[in-house]
Enzyme design. Structure first.
Site, mmCIF file in Angstrom:
data_model
loop_
_atom_site.group_PDB
_atom_site.id
_atom_site.type_symbol
_atom_site.label_atom_id
_atom_site.label_comp_id
_atom_site.label_asym_id
_atom_site.label_seq_id
_atom_site.Cartn_x
_atom_site.Cartn_y
_atom_site.Cartn_z
ATOM 1 C CE LYS A 152 -6.236 1.396 4.238
ATOM 2 N NZ LYS A 152 -7.213 1.297 3.162
ATOM 3 C CB ILE A 182 1.715 -1.764 -0.817
ATOM 4 C CG1 ILE A 182 2.373 -0.552 -0.157
ATOM 5 C CG2 ILE A 182 0.506 -2.218 -0.045
ATOM 6 C CD1 ILE A 182 1.482 0.680 -0.135
ATOM 7 C CE LYS A 183 7.029 0.164 -7.211
ATOM 8 N NZ LYS A 183 7.183 -0.700 -8.362
ATOM 9 N N GLY A 226 10.209 -1.315 -4.166
ATOM 10 C CA GLY A 226 10.751 -0.426 -5.193
ATOM 11 C C GLY A 226 12.257 -0.508 -5.272
ATOM 12 C CB ALA A 227 14.626 0.914 -7.662
ATOM 13 C CD GLU A 228 15.630 6.274 -3.466
ATOM 14 O OE1 GLU A 228 16.262 5.975 -4.497
ATOM 15 O OE2 GLU A 228 16.076 7.005 -2.576
ATOM 16 C CB ALA A 229 12.064 3.198 -0.254
ATOM 17 C CG ASP A 236 12.027 9.820 -10.139
ATOM 18 O OD1 ASP A 236 12.040 9.664 -11.376
ATOM 19 O OD2 ASP A 236 11.956 8.875 -9.339
#
Lengths: 221, 336
Positions: free
Chosen positions: A27, A10-11, A13-16, A127
């Protein structure tokens, strides 16, 4: 990690990477910190392992502080992976521009209260951005992404935390960054008290001045 | 009668005095750079300004020689109005005002950081990049949104180039013409093998480099590790930090190009790291050519043209230098 079926990315990301899937009938979101090949592997492993454990621990502790976070179901250190509850809601970032000024102020006030609770408890998020906050259908705000968090009660850390929140608002929600930050500080003050809030605000302007090319007398403009 | 138009740009924010000449189509006809090299220590603003005043006429003369045009063919004078060191900025501004008055042409005050991004776009063909601008004075992750270059990430204290320079000086290296400290550290780091644990400080989309510098200098003074390993570890740690925040900003802004510029952009190791994350997120990687990534007059000339074309000029009474002029304060009318 058994019984995980066909996870959907679903994403990225930069981190994970975040995957959505079902796990034991629930879910869940799988957060997997993948190797960053640009940095030396020893440094990379250290960072990923540290952030994975730290994030899981502190997300759990944040609940004790009275801040909603997804429940952690499983932490796999070797795979630098966390399985956590899926929060059905919207990122604050996405809904911010489509709501009334009043509604936005209310949300910001609430965010300020939650940050205040974290800080009172000795948790620094590290963050604070509107991408890392989710509003669910019941109107509850969840904080996520604790990978850069710290356990400390130092004024400096609190100041940096809120300074970054302010900067994130200025770069992403520039049209109403000031009103949002003001409401956040109002909510924050409600929880930590006006003395602490003032100390933190003073610290924020001190931190700002340490930066490169900052006009000192422009604070608040 | 068709008259060819040129803009002359003067850059003098820090240790470089430079004059660039550009035409209205972005063709750079000259870009002459004169660097002030301190005998000892860092940049002394007054000494650097003295250097700028001394070399100004020679640099101007050389620029006109290179461009093969005459002084009276210049139709705009642009200058770096900030941010930077006061005495250095004032020297450049004085030259600019004098030229504009003599030629009776408009003066355009340009933001130094905007100019770095614009020349990077011009020379690489990037249209709407996420920019990592790393130099002796700046460490900024920026992208355009709604009329301005927004700052998504930056340093909370010292700049990346400054961090490398100070370490190099502490290690007793001495700067020579054509071989800046950063290039020396890069060369020595290439022989390093052992990664020494150093503070890695990422805060949101910002970095803090002062602790890393202090820790590395302390280790240097204890002489437990070789200079090669220290340079290697300093570079790997600092570059990993800025690469991490660049990747964060890239996923946040979802831009499809990553532009690397500023003096530190010449570092091959940093280039490879930024290239890696750009490819990871299907973005094009661009790096500004060295003569246009270091401080240069051409970037001021080109940005002067962009601004002038959109009605931006700077009357003399408003041409005072702006030492702390932040990137996101500047309106950018030339991007829709």
């Amino acid at each position: 990690m058994d019984k995980v079926k066909a996870p959907i990315l679903i994403k990225k990301g930069a981190e994970a990477n975040l995957y959505l899937t079902e796990w034991h009938g629930r879910k869940v979101v799988i957060k997997k910190r993948l190797a960053k090949k640009y940095r030396p592997s020893r440094l990379d492993n250290q960072i990923r392992t540290y952030r994975t454990t730290h994030e899981a621990q502190i997300m759990h502790e944040a609940k004790n502080a009275g801040v909603p976070t997804p429940t952690i179901f499983l932490v796999d250190m070797k795979k630098t992976t966390i399985i956590m509850e899926f929060i059905d809601g919207k990122q604050i970032k996405q809904l911010f521009s489509n709501i009334s000024v009043d509604k936005r102020k209310k949300i910001c006030f609430k965010i300020g209260e939650l940050v205040g609770r974290l800080h009172e408890y000795g948790i620094i998020h590290g963050d604070l951005t509107t991408s890392n906050m989710i509003l669910n259908s019941e109107g509850k705000i969840f904080f996520v992404d604790f990978g850069l968090c710290e356990k400390t009660k130092e004024l400096e850390a609190k100041g940096v935390d809120l300074h970054l929140m302010k900067r994130a608002l200025q770069s992403t929600h520039f049209d109403f960054a000031d009103e949002c930050f003001k409401a956040i500080i109002d909510g924050y003050t409600e929880v930590v008290g006006s003395d602490t809030a003032k100390n933190v605000l003073d610290k924020i302007s001190e931190i700002k001045k340490r930066g490169r090319y900052v006009a000192e007398r422009k604070e608040g403009n | 009668m068709m008259k060819k138009s040129y803009c002359l740009g003067i850059e003098s924010t820090a240790d470089d005095f430079s004059v660039g000449i550009s035409n209205f189509d972005g063709k750079i006809l000259a870009n002459v750079i004169s660097a002030y090299i301190p005998e000892k220590g860092g940049i002394h603003p007054r000494e650097a300004a003295r250097h700028h005043a001394e070399v100004a006429d020679k640099v101007l003369e050389e620029a006109f020689k290179k461009a093969k045009i005459k002084l009276k063919e210049i139709s705009i004078i642009a200058f770096s109005q900030g941010p930077g060191l006061g005495p250095c900025l004032r020297t450049g501004a004085t030259v600019a005002r004098a030229l504009a008055a003599y030629l009776n042409v408009p003066l355009v005050g340009v933001n130094h950081c905007v100019a770095h991004i614009e020349i990077g776009k011009l020379t690489t063909g990037a249209a709407d990049p996420l920019t990592l601008y790393v130099s002796g004075g700046n460490t900024i992750v920026s992208a355009f949104d709604s009329g301005r270059y927004r700052v998504f990430g930056e340093t909370l204290d010292i700049a990346l180039g400054n961090c490398l320079d100070v370490f190099a000086r502490e290690a007793g290296l001495s700067q020579r013409a054509g071989l800046p400290f950063g290039a020396m550290v890069e060369k020595i780091a290439g022989k390093g093998k052992k990664l020494i644990p150093l503070p890695y400080t990422v805060k949101g989309m910002d970095v803090s480099l002062s602790g890393l510098l202090t820790a590395t200098v302390n280790l240097l003074k204890q002489s437990t590790y070789s200079l090669e390993d220290l340079c290697y570890s300093l570079q790997e740690t600092a570059f990993s930090m800025v690469t991490e925040i660049t990747e964060r900003a890239l996923t946040h802004t979802e831009k499809k190009e990553v532009l690397l510029t500023g003096g530190v952009a010449a570092n091959k190791r940093l280039q490879s790291m930024i290239k890696y994350i750009a490819e990871e997120h299907d973005a094009n990687f661009c790096v500004a050519p060295t003569q246009f990534s270091i401080d240069n007059g051409a970037m001021i000339a080109w940005t002067g043209i962009l601004a002038y074309r959109h009605g931006v000029t700077t009357p003399v009474e408003k041409s005072f230098v702006r030492l702390k002029w932040r990137l996101e304060e500047v309106a950018i009318p030339w991007i829709k």
